[in-house]
Design a protein around this motif. Structure first.
Motif, short mmCIF file in Angstrom:
data_model
loop_
_atom_site.label_atom_id
_atom_site.label_comp_id
_atom_site.label_asym_id
_atom_site.label_seq_id
_atom_site.Cartn_x
_atom_site.Cartn_y
_atom_site.Cartn_z
N GLU A 37 -62.02 27.22 50.58
CA GLU A 37 -62.13 28.10 49.41
C GLU A 37 -61.14 27.70 48.32
O GLU A 37 -61.49 27.64 47.14
CB GLU A 37 -61.90 29.56 49.84
CG GLU A 37 -62.01 30.56 48.72
CD GLU A 37 -63.39 30.61 48.09
OE1 GLU A 37 -63.47 30.88 46.87
OE2 GLU A 37 -64.39 30.39 48.80
N LEU A 38 -59.92 27.39 48.73
CA LEU A 38 -58.91 26.98 47.75
C LEU A 38 -59.27 25.64 47.11
O LEU A 38 -59.05 25.45 45.91
CB LEU A 38 -57.53 26.90 48.42
CG LEU A 38 -56.90 28.24 48.79
CD1 LEU A 38 -55.64 28.02 49.59
CD2 LEU A 38 -56.61 29.07 47.55
N GLU A 39 -59.84 24.72 47.90
CA GLU A 39 -60.27 23.44 47.32
C GLU A 39 -61.40 23.63 46.33
O GLU A 39 -61.45 22.94 45.30
CB GLU A 39 -60.67 22.48 48.45
CG GLU A 39 -59.47 21.94 49.22
CD GLU A 39 -59.87 21.10 50.43
OE1 GLU A 39 -61.05 21.10 50.83
OE2 GLU A 39 -58.96 20.46 50.98
N LYS A 40 -62.33 24.56 46.62
CA LYS A 40 -63.41 24.85 45.68
C LYS A 40 -62.84 25.40 44.38
O LYS A 40 -63.26 25.01 43.29
CB LYS A 40 -64.38 25.87 46.28
CG LYS A 40 -65.30 25.32 47.32
CD LYS A 40 -66.21 26.43 47.83
CE LYS A 40 -67.01 25.99 49.04
NZ LYS A 40 -67.80 27.10 49.60
N ARG A 41 -61.89 26.32 44.49
CA ARG A 41 -61.28 26.91 43.29
C ARG A 41 -60.53 25.86 42.49
O ARG A 41 -60.58 25.85 41.26
CB ARG A 41 -60.34 28.05 43.68
CG ARG A 41 -61.10 29.28 44.18
CD ARG A 41 -60.20 30.36 44.71
NE ARG A 41 -59.23 30.82 43.74
CZ ARG A 41 -58.21 31.62 44.02
NH1 ARG A 41 -58.04 32.05 45.26
NH2 ARG A 41 -57.36 32.00 43.08
N LEU A 42 -59.85 24.95 43.19
CA LEU A 42 -59.12 23.88 42.51
C LEU A 42 -60.10 22.96 41.78
O LEU A 42 -59.85 22.56 40.64
CB LEU A 42 -58.29 23.09 43.52
CG LEU A 42 -57.40 21.98 42.97
CD1 LEU A 42 -56.35 22.55 42.03
CD2 LEU A 42 -56.74 21.24 44.10
N ALA A 43 -61.21 22.62 42.43
CA ALA A 43 -62.21 21.76 41.80
C ALA A 43 -62.82 22.45 40.59
O ALA A 43 -63.09 21.81 39.56
CB ALA A 43 -63.29 21.39 42.81
N ALA A 44 -63.03 23.77 40.68
CA ALA A 44 -63.60 24.52 39.56
C ALA A 44 -62.65 24.54 38.37
O ALA A 44 -63.08 24.56 37.22
CB ALA A 44 -63.94 25.95 39.99
N GLY A 48 -58.85 19.11 41.54
CA GLY A 48 -59.48 18.24 42.53
C GLY A 48 -58.73 16.96 42.76
O GLY A 48 -57.53 16.93 42.82
N ALA A 49 -59.47 15.87 42.87
CA ALA A 49 -58.88 14.57 43.15
C ALA A 49 -58.06 14.06 41.97
O ALA A 49 -57.17 13.25 42.15
CB ALA A 49 -59.97 13.57 43.50
N ALA A 50 -58.37 14.52 40.77
CA ALA A 50 -57.62 14.06 39.59
C ALA A 50 -56.16 14.46 39.69
O ALA A 50 -55.28 13.72 39.27
CB ALA A 50 -58.24 14.62 38.33
#
Length: 122
Positions: A37-44, A48-50
């Motif tokens: 969930e936290l990775e999804k929020r970070l990508a949004a 993310g990878a950047a």
């Protein structure tokens, strides 16, 4: 004591161990779900990878080359009472500031010419 603690204390070792394994599994699943969930929020948010690439880029200079390692700086000043040393770079150490306030000169703490001889060889 609470009733739940008494119940746990009266359980057999096998029952306690199976309860422990069950709880560990549930915790592991919940941690994985929370991480996703936290990775999804970070990508949004556009991270993310950047953002991971940015952290490694901070070690690069502005020209894109990795920063060079600086040579070790030899100490130039020594506290005669405690043998603490100072390279002469950055903020003056407290012992040197206190000694200078008491009327001593910075040259009195200078380490001999051993350092300059080493630098001449290099």
């Amino acid at each position: 004591m609470s009733a739940k603690k008494l119940e746990l204390e009266s359980m057999s070792l096998d029952d306690l161990w199976s309860l422990h394994e069950e709880i560990s599994g549930i915790l592991s699943d919940r941690i994985k779900a929370e991480k996703q969930e936290l990775e999804k929020r970070l990508a949004a948010l556009g991270g993310g990878a950047a953002s991971l690439a940015d952290s490694s880029a901070s070690r690069l200079s502005q020209t894109g080359k990795p920063r060079r390692k600086y040579p070790r700086v030899l100490p130039k000043y020594r506290n005669p009472q405690t043998s603490e040393t100072w390279s002469g770079r950055g903020k003056r150490p407290r012992w040197l500031v206190a000694a200078m306030k008491s009327g001593k000169r910075i040259e009195e703490f200078r380490i001999g010419d051993a350092g300059s001889k080493l630098r001449q060889r290099a």
